[in-house]
Design an enzyme around this catalytic site. Structure first.
Site, PDB file in Angstrom:
ATOM      1  N   LYS A   1      35.982  11.609  68.844  1.00 30.16           N
ATOM      2  CA  LYS A   1      35.790  11.831  67.487  1.00 30.16           C
ATOM      3  C   LYS A   1      34.606  10.817  67.134  1.00 30.16           C
ATOM      4  O   LYS A   1      33.737  10.716  66.438  1.00 30.16           O
ATOM      5  CB  LYS A   1      37.083  11.641  66.677  1.00 30.16           C
TER       6      LYS A   1
ATOM      7  N   ARG B   1      45.660  13.102  59.062  1.00 28.89           N
ATOM      8  CA  ARG B   1      46.379  12.977  60.095  1.00 28.89           C
ATOM      9  C   ARG B   1      47.619  13.712  60.267  1.00 28.89           C
ATOM     10  O   ARG B   1      48.523  13.778  60.828  1.00 28.89           O
ATOM     11  CB  ARG B   1      46.535  11.670  60.689  1.00 28.89           C
TER      12      ARG B   1
ATOM     13  N   ARG C   1      38.925   2.835  78.032  1.00 30.33           N
ATOM     14  CA  ARG C   1      38.021   2.090  76.746  1.00 30.33           C
ATOM     15  C   ARG C   1      38.984   0.864  76.646  1.00 30.33           C
ATOM     16  O   ARG C   1      38.438  -0.090  76.259  1.00 30.33           O
ATOM     17  CB  ARG C   1      38.549   2.989  75.821  1.00 30.33           C
TER      18      ARG C   1
ATOM     19  N   ARG D   1      40.598  -2.847  72.772  1.00 29.74           N
ATOM     20  CA  ARG D   1      41.623  -2.394  71.659  1.00 29.74           C
ATOM     21  C   ARG D   1      42.987  -2.573  72.122  1.00 29.74           C
ATOM     22  O   ARG D   1      43.410  -1.919  73.169  1.00 29.74           O
ATOM     23  CB  ARG D   1      41.216  -0.826  71.437  1.00 29.74           C
TER      24      ARG D   1
ATOM     25  N   ARG E   1      50.968   7.690  70.530  1.00 31.36           N
ATOM     26  CA  ARG E   1      49.818   8.129  69.694  1.00 31.36           C
ATOM     27  C   ARG E   1      49.782   9.318  69.974  1.00 31.36           C
ATOM     28  O   ARG E   1      49.438  10.310  69.008  1.00 31.36           O
ATOM     29  CB  ARG E   1      48.421   7.340  69.992  1.00 31.36           C
TER      30      ARG E   1
HETATM   31  P1  AMP Z   1      42.069   5.615  65.260  1.00 32.77           P
HETATM   32  O1  AMP Z   1      41.102   4.761  65.410  1.00 32.77           O
HETATM   33  O2  AMP Z   1      41.461   6.791  64.428  1.00 32.77           O
HETATM   34  O3  AMP Z   1      42.489   6.176  66.573  1.00 32.77           O
HETATM   35  O4  AMP Z   1      43.264   5.018  64.573  1.00 32.77           O
HETATM   36  C1  AMP Z   1      44.109   3.974  65.143  1.00 32.77           C
HETATM   37  C2  AMP Z   1      45.136   3.788  64.414  1.00 32.77           C
HETATM   38  O5  AMP Z   1      45.007   3.554  63.001  1.00 32.77           O
HETATM   39  C3  AMP Z   1      46.192   4.975  64.611  1.00 32.77           C
HETATM   40  O6  AMP Z   1      46.919   5.226  65.555  1.00 32.77           O
HETATM   41  C4  AMP Z   1      47.143   4.749  63.292  1.00 32.77           C
HETATM   42  O7  AMP Z   1      48.113   3.775  63.583  1.00 32.77           O
HETATM   43  C5  AMP Z   1      46.036   4.238  62.275  1.00 32.77           C
HETATM   44  N1  AMP Z   1      45.372   5.362  61.439  1.00 32.77           N
HETATM   45  C6  AMP Z   1      44.123   5.743  61.452  1.00 32.77           C
HETATM   46  N2  AMP Z   1      43.881   6.663  60.714  1.00 32.77           N
HETATM   47  C7  AMP Z   1      45.038   7.274  60.284  1.00 32.77           C
HETATM   48  C8  AMP Z   1      45.491   8.066  59.457  1.00 32.77           C
HETATM   49  N3  AMP Z   1      44.645   8.951  58.720  1.00 32.77           N
HETATM   50  N4  AMP Z   1      46.851   8.108  58.940  1.00 32.77           N
HETATM   51  C9  AMP Z   1      47.843   7.282  59.517  1.00 32.77           C
HETATM   52  N5  AMP Z   1      47.405   6.556  60.346  1.00 32.77           N
HETATM   53  C10 AMP Z   1      46.091   6.164  60.546  1.00 32.77           C
END
Ligand code: AMP
Length: 190
Positions: free
Chosen positions: A14, A89, A128, A134, A145
């Site tokens: 994404k 989400r 990654r 990360r 996740r």
């Molecule tokens: P991402 O970079 O989108 O993979 O997000 C990393 C982490 O941030 C996720 O595993 C969640 O813990 C948190 N997170 C990001 N976006 C959301 C969302 N829309 N709702 C809830 N938690 C989020």
């Protein structure tokens, strides 16, 4: 306005594809993951709370991320459109987004779902983790996740499918191959 939700499990590409789309279509990139990581880096009260959940591979509460998106939309009134990356989400987030955009008179144009087999996701995220460091790209957190995605996030695709807005794209192949498929869908919607 072009409002695209770039959707898919963790590791589906994404972020990478969003970067390409914002350049070509002059859209504003809204990634809740990036906003949260920035809060964590700045050690804000929100960041300190969010860090624990993110490292456990759990979702941050809906009201927190909805508030973030509400502010960002308000700050970007002149935008030609948005790419929502990692948001919504949950279906509660999707309903909130629809309300926010409705009041702006610019509905979600489409939800573009990147489809990638689970084993490939795990390999990509572990790689990654090695490259970018990360902290949530480790084996246990990745598992959580993916589980959170299956249980809480995948219903968001059904929510937009019911509205006739779901578009699926195979998320395997080279970055350019995947991007070409995405462009085709976006151009068709313009
Ligand atoms: P991402 O970079 O989108 O993979 O997000 C990393 C982490 O941030 C996720 O595993 C969640 O813990 C948190 N997170 C990001 N976006 C959301 C969302 N829309 N709702 C809830 N938690 C989020």
């Amino acid at each position: 306005m072009l409002n695209i939700i770039l959707f898919g499990p963790p590791g589906s590409g994404k972020g990478t594809q969003s970067e390409k789309l914002i350049k070509d279509y002059h859209l504003v990139h809204l990634s809740t993951g990036n906003i949260l990581r920035d809060e964590v880096a700045r050690q804000t009260a929100l960041g300190i709370e969010a860090k624990k959940l993110m490292e456990a591979g759990q979702l941050v509460p809906d009201e927190v991320v909805i508030g973030m998106i509400r502010n960002k939309i308000a700050e970007n009134r002149e935008a030609k459109g948005f790419i929502f990356d990692g948001f919504p989400r949950t279906t509660a987030q999707a309903e909130a987004l629809d309300k926010l955009l409705e009041s702006n008179d610019t509905p979600v144009s489409m939800l573009l779902a990147l489809e990638v087999p689970e084993e490939e996701l795990k390999q990509r995220l572990l790689k990654r983790g090695e490259i970018e460091g990360r902290t949530d790209d480790n084996e246990t957190t990745i598992q959580n996740r993916i589980l959170e995605y299956k249980v809480k996030t995948s219903p968001v695709a059904d929510y937009y499918k019911a509205k006739g807005k779901l578009v699926t794209v195979p998320g395997i192949g080279s970055i350019e191959e995947i991007y070409a498929r995405i462009r085709k869908e976006v151009d068709a919607a313009l």
